[in-house]
Each structure stands twice: as C-alpha cells, then as structure tokens.
Design a protein around this motif. Sequence first.
Motif, PDB file in Angstrom:
ATOM      1  N   ALA A 192     -14.702  -2.162 -13.810  1.00 46.99           N
ATOM      2  CA  ALA A 192     -14.569  -0.893 -13.324  1.00 46.99           C
ATOM      3  C   ALA A 192     -12.479  -0.399 -13.481  1.00 46.99           C
ATOM      4  N   HIS A 193     -12.243  -1.479 -14.064  1.00 41.16           N
ATOM      5  CA  HIS A 193     -10.789  -0.873 -14.676  1.00 41.16           C
ATOM      6  C   HIS A 193     -10.017  -0.427 -13.043  1.00 41.16           C
ATOM      7  N   ASP A 194     -10.265  -1.629 -12.826  1.00 39.91           N
ATOM      8  CA  ASP A 194      -9.185  -1.189 -11.201  1.00 39.91           C
ATOM      9  C   ASP A 194      -8.584  -2.129 -11.063  1.00 39.91           C
ATOM     10  N   SER A 195      -7.364  -1.438 -11.631  1.00 40.29           N
ATOM     11  CA  SER A 195      -6.383  -2.725 -11.507  1.00 40.29           C
ATOM     12  C   SER A 195      -6.182  -3.340 -10.239  1.00 40.29           C
ATOM     13  N   ALA A 196      -5.438  -2.375  -9.985  1.00 41.01           N
ATOM     14  CA  ALA A 196      -4.880  -2.690  -8.020  1.00 41.01           C
ATOM     15  C   ALA A 196      -6.028  -4.512  -7.438  1.00 41.01           C
ATOM     16  N   LYS A 197      -7.516  -3.427  -7.508  1.00 39.43           N
ATOM     17  CA  LYS A 197      -8.522  -4.943  -6.961  1.00 39.43           C
ATOM     18  C   LYS A 197      -8.525  -5.812  -7.641  1.00 39.43           C
ATOM     19  N   ALA A 198      -8.221  -5.927  -8.707  1.00 33.82           N
ATOM     20  CA  ALA A 198      -8.288  -7.197 -10.089  1.00 33.82           C
ATOM     21  C   ALA A 198      -7.068  -8.529  -9.264  1.00 33.82           C
ATOM     22  N   LYS A 199      -5.796  -7.405  -9.172  1.00 31.93           N
ATOM     23  CA  LYS A 199      -4.706  -7.918  -8.531  1.00 31.93           C
ATOM     24  C   LYS A 199      -4.830  -8.898  -7.642  1.00 31.93           C
ATOM     25  N   ALA A 200      -5.940  -8.052  -6.868  1.00 33.25           N
ATOM     26  CA  ALA A 200      -6.037  -8.389  -4.826  1.00 33.25           C
ATOM     27  C   ALA A 200      -7.187  -9.581  -4.607  1.00 33.25           C
ATOM     28  N   ALA A 201      -7.828  -9.659  -5.941  1.00 37.14           N
ATOM     29  CA  ALA A 201      -8.787 -10.773  -6.187  1.00 37.14           C
ATOM     30  C   ALA A 201      -8.792 -11.758  -7.107  1.00 37.14           C
ATOM     31  N   ALA A 202      -7.768 -11.605  -7.961  1.00 40.32           N
ATOM     32  CA  ALA A 202      -7.185 -12.803  -8.054  1.00 40.32           C
ATOM     33  C   ALA A 202      -5.918 -13.747  -7.356  1.00 40.32           C
ATOM     34  N   ASP A 203      -5.348 -12.594  -6.560  1.00 39.23           N
ATOM     35  CA  ASP A 203      -4.551 -13.224  -6.188  1.00 39.23           C
ATOM     36  C   ASP A 203      -5.068 -14.338  -4.357  1.00 39.23           C
ATOM     37  N   ALA A 204      -6.375 -13.845  -4.517  1.00 40.48           N
ATOM     38  CA  ALA A 204      -7.302 -13.972  -3.035  1.00 40.48           C
ATOM     39  C   ALA A 204      -8.209 -15.461  -3.638  1.00 40.48           C
ATOM     40  N   VAL A 205      -8.207 -16.081  -5.410  1.00 34.25           N
ATOM     41  CA  VAL A 205      -8.779 -16.808  -5.584  1.00 34.25           C
ATOM     42  C   VAL A 205      -7.330 -18.185  -6.230  1.00 34.25           C
ATOM     43  N   VAL A 206      -6.607 -17.643  -6.096  1.00 36.52           N
ATOM     44  CA  VAL A 206      -5.391 -18.164  -6.458  1.00 36.52           C
ATOM     45  C   VAL A 206      -4.789 -18.803  -4.579  1.00 36.52           C
ATOM     46  N   ALA A 207      -4.641 -17.943  -4.136  1.00 33.74           N
ATOM     47  CA  ALA A 207      -4.478 -18.634  -2.496  1.00 33.74           C
ATOM     48  C   ALA A 207      -6.015 -19.512  -1.883  1.00 33.74           C
ATOM     49  N   ASN A 208      -7.051 -19.017  -2.639  1.00 36.13           N
ATOM     50  CA  ASN A 208      -7.971 -20.117  -2.433  1.00 36.13           C
ATOM     51  C   ASN A 208      -7.829 -21.560  -2.830  1.00 36.13           C
TER      52      ASN A 208
END
Length: 220
Positions: free
Chosen positions: A71-87
Amino acid sequence: MKTSTCLSAAILAAVFAAATPTMAEATPAMAMQTQSPASAVPAAPKLDAAMRSLWHGHAVHTRDYALAVHAHDSAKAKAAADAVVANAKQIADAVGGFYGKPAGARMLELLAGHWGGVKALTDARAANDATAERKAMADLQSNVTAIAQFLSGANPNLPANAVQGLMATHVAHHATQIQQIMAGDMKGEQSTWQAIQAHMDVISDALAGAIAKQFPAKAA
C-alpha cells in the motif's frame, strides 16, 4: 504456571510452521498444504495456548508489513516491522527462561535472521528485484538450517530433519503470501492466510508436547 514459563515454551512455536518438504522443494502449492490438528487434548494446555498466541503474533505482524509495503504506507510498515522485532525479543527472552540467557541471545540472533530474510523478500518483490529476491531466499534457507540445528540441540524431542522441514514450509508460506499480496491477489491470500493460521496451530500443539516431555515439571 508463571507467564514467563508459558512464553518460554512459546519460543519453539515462534520459529516454525508445519509440513515436510525442504525449502528447495517447496512450491506455492505445497505451501498451501496444512495438516489437520490432532484431536487429542494437549498434554500441557496452558503451554500450548501460550505458543499459539506468540506464533500468531509473528504471523500477524509479518503479514501487516507486507500489506503496508504493498500500500506504500511507510508509517504502517515501520509500525509492523517494530512489532515483529518486539515479538522476536519477547520470544528470545522466553527461550532464555528455559535454556539460559546465552540461548536466549542466540534465539534472538536467529529470529533476527529469519525476519531479515522475510523483510528483504517482501521489499524485493515489491520492487520487482529478482536478484534481491534470490538473495533473500538463500539467506532464509541458511537460517532454516541454523534454527533446526539450534532447536534440535536444545530439545531432544525435536529431530533436526523434522525441524528443517517444518521451517522450510514456514518460509514457503511467507513466500506465497508475499507474492499474492504484491500481485493484489487478496482472494488467494485469504486462502493462504487461513492455511497459515491452521498450520501454526498444528505445529504449536506438537511443540508443546515436545517441551512438556522435556520439562514435565514446568508444563501445565
């Protein structure tokens, strides 16, 4: 049973998905294959539930990343990536609860490699970069072997060849889902997503049994 103990057991679920073909043999069709959950009551229900929850978190966050990239949504992409790392950090802390801090640190390293490969594959397919895609898959294959060796060494109830097959299909699931998302094939992706979720439950149940056998005093 303490929450940390449940999550410690969940580590093994966080790095697997179920089936038997190797990554080299896995195809999109094979990635869709999912075994039916066992009908038997889990030997350690709380442990099993903890593993399911943690693994589903990994699946949700990696999917969210692919959807955001498409979707070319960089903010959501960063949030999702951060969530993967936290997990992944939660999982690594958990494995340290069973096997010690050095093992937890090694697990975090392996999970970072897994996520790094999945992220690179997602980005490569979004950019139609075949060279980067091949490298990402090669890195994921190496990571499969490393995870199999580590987990089979930690738990004698998890043979290395079986773990290798399980992890290879997990990667194949990721690859199929990413391809469908980038192609805008959300109908196909929904089928893959359902298969992934069922697939994770099967493996989580099997891993809970292996852990309960290794640590009967901790399992519940």
